[in-house]
Enzyme design. Structure first.
Site, PDB file in Angstrom:
ATOM      1  N   GLN A 182      34.310  48.361  41.197  1.00 37.31           N
ATOM      2  CA  GLN A 182      34.751  47.977  42.540  1.00 37.31           C
ATOM      3  C   GLN A 182      33.663  48.141  43.595  1.00 37.31           C
ATOM      4  O   GLN A 182      33.835  47.707  44.739  1.00 37.31           O
ATOM      5  CB  GLN A 182      35.979  48.803  42.943  1.00 37.31           C
ATOM      6  CG  GLN A 182      37.215  48.536  42.117  1.00 37.31           C
ATOM      7  CD  GLN A 182      37.752  47.122  42.272  1.00 37.31           C
ATOM      8  OE1 GLN A 182      37.407  46.409  43.214  1.00 37.31           O
ATOM      9  NE2 GLN A 182      38.585  46.695  41.340  1.00 37.31           N
ATOM     10  N   CYS A 328      45.678  45.452  36.424  1.00 40.22           N
ATOM     11  CA  CYS A 328      46.018  45.802  35.046  1.00 40.22           C
ATOM     12  C   CYS A 328      47.430  46.344  34.916  1.00 40.22           C
ATOM     13  O   CYS A 328      47.955  46.445  33.817  1.00 40.22           O
ATOM     14  CB  CYS A 328      45.025  46.834  34.506  1.00 40.22           C
ATOM     15  SG  CYS A 328      43.351  46.189  34.359  1.00 40.22           S
TER      16      CYS A 328
END
Length: 389
Positions: A182, A328
């Site tokens: 990220q 996810c």
């Protein structure tokens, strides 16, 4: 169709739209033949494209070019890095345990190749920042092990104190892995400054292709044992024929990130506009991680009495794409383990929504979100509205 009614995408932490120059480069490569392991002209051309991309990714991380190994994505990268078995100039050595923070991505929470009995969880404070005292207590008497802490959280955007963690790792002779998936495109990446022995990346978070990631080591002499074995591709660190077009796209995206890094002030302005707007609509809005360093592109928030699942459907009907957490786990109705580790109560955690911006986000996307949000609040929990707004 008016510009205002066009779909709005605010879920870059799950996956950013592909940059046009990345797409064009990949199409060009896909039109060419050639296996990068072949010695003929076509093979050498493919090899050149891979090495050009490797150099770009290395620059993105402040690493040596040969330190970069291309893999199929962030999950494979983390699985590769989270290994008890390592090699030092080809000689095997072994790490005893895995110490990972309580707020890691699911691909790290599973522990990689460490058995469950050899894993320990490091707690975080109410902001989601690693408890350095608790970490030191866990590692001070341990044999050489691996510490795994992400650079920035995928749900809240909270940035971890990497240099402090690296100092503890060095003090007690441990290895340090940073999941930087990220971080790329949102904050500077510097493997040396971070003191990390290995970092992991995923191209699709910043406009590259899906299914392409990298493992980057600080010292090319010390590397994790390969996860994918076979041929001698990637300097024997990852077997299998290279995905030349995706690797080339990764390199183009990495170059774009380096160019964009000169000025990220617009993200700060957009985040400020978004958070001010959220509080104007609902004064009781909770912004997770507020009060500590966060990625400028990420806002994770909740409003009492509004469930994330219901709000997501309402946003989707308005053609605005946001998330309730990491991609996810977005298909499940469950409480975020990240917010639970931060001590957030279950009712509040179930209302968590995440807005994440990226390379193609502008003021109009934020304005569209702030236009839609009051209508959604009025439908789902009108008592939460600021009646003076």
């Amino acid at each position: 169709m008016s510009r205002r009614s066009e779909p709005v995408y605010l879920d870059h932490n799950a996956g950013a739209p592909m940059r046009p120059d990345v797409r064009d480069a990949m199409i060009t490569v896909l039109q060419d033949a050639g296996n990068a392991s072949s010695v003929h002209t076509h093979g050498r051309k493919a090899r050149g494209r891979i090495e050009e991309a490797r150099e770009a990714v290395a620059r993105l991380c402040g690493a040596k070019t040969r330190a970069v190994t291309f893999v199929s994505g962030g999950t494979e990268a983390n699985m590769t890095a989270l290994a008890p078995a390592w090699q030092d100039q080809g000689t095997p050595f072994y790490l005893d345990k895995l110490f990972r923070s309580a707020v890691e991505h699911p691909s790290v929470v599973t522990g990689g190749r460490f058995p469950a009995i050899d894993q320990a969880v490091v707690p975080v404070d109410s902001h989601g920042v690693v408890d350095l005292g608790a970490l030191e207590d866990l590692i001070k008497d341990a044999a050489p092990s691996l510490i795994s802490v992400m650079a920035a959280n995928n749900e809240t955007g909270v940035i971890e104190p990497l240099s402090d963690i690296a100092a503890l790792a060095a003090k007690y002779s441990h290895f340090f892995h940073v999941d930087a998936v990220q971080a790329a495109g949102r904050m500077p990446i510097d493997i040396e400054a971070w003191g990390a022995d290995v970092i992991t990346l995923s191209a699709h978070k910043f406009g590259g292709p899906q299914g392409m990631g990298a493992v980057v080591v600080r010292s090319t002499a010390r590397v994790p044992a390969p996860l994918m074995v076979g041929g001698g591709q990637e300097n024997w660190r990852r077997g299998g024929t290279e995905n030349v077009s995706a690797i080339a796209g990764f390199g183009i995206a990495a170059k774009a990130v380096l160019e964009d890094a000169a000025d990220t002030s617009h993200f700060s302005a957009l985040r400020e506009k978004l958070e001010d707007g959220l509080r104007t609509v609902c004064p009781e809005t909770v912004i997770f991680g507020e009060g500590t360093d966060r990625l400028v592109n990420t806002v994770c928030f909740a409003v009492p009495g509004i469930a994330a699942e219901t709000a997501l459907i309402a946003f989707d009907l308005e053609r605005v794409s946001v998330s309730s957490g990491s991609a996810c786990s977005s298909g499940k109705v469950s409480v975020s383990h990240v917010l639970t580790a931060m001590g957030v109560d279950e009712d509040t955690a179930r209302g968590a929504l995440r807005i994440s911006m990226g390379w193609d986000t502008g003021t109009q996307e934020i304005e569209r979100f702030l236009e839609v949000w009051p209508k959604i609040v009025d439908r789902l929990n009108p008592e939460a509205r600021n009646k003076a707004a």
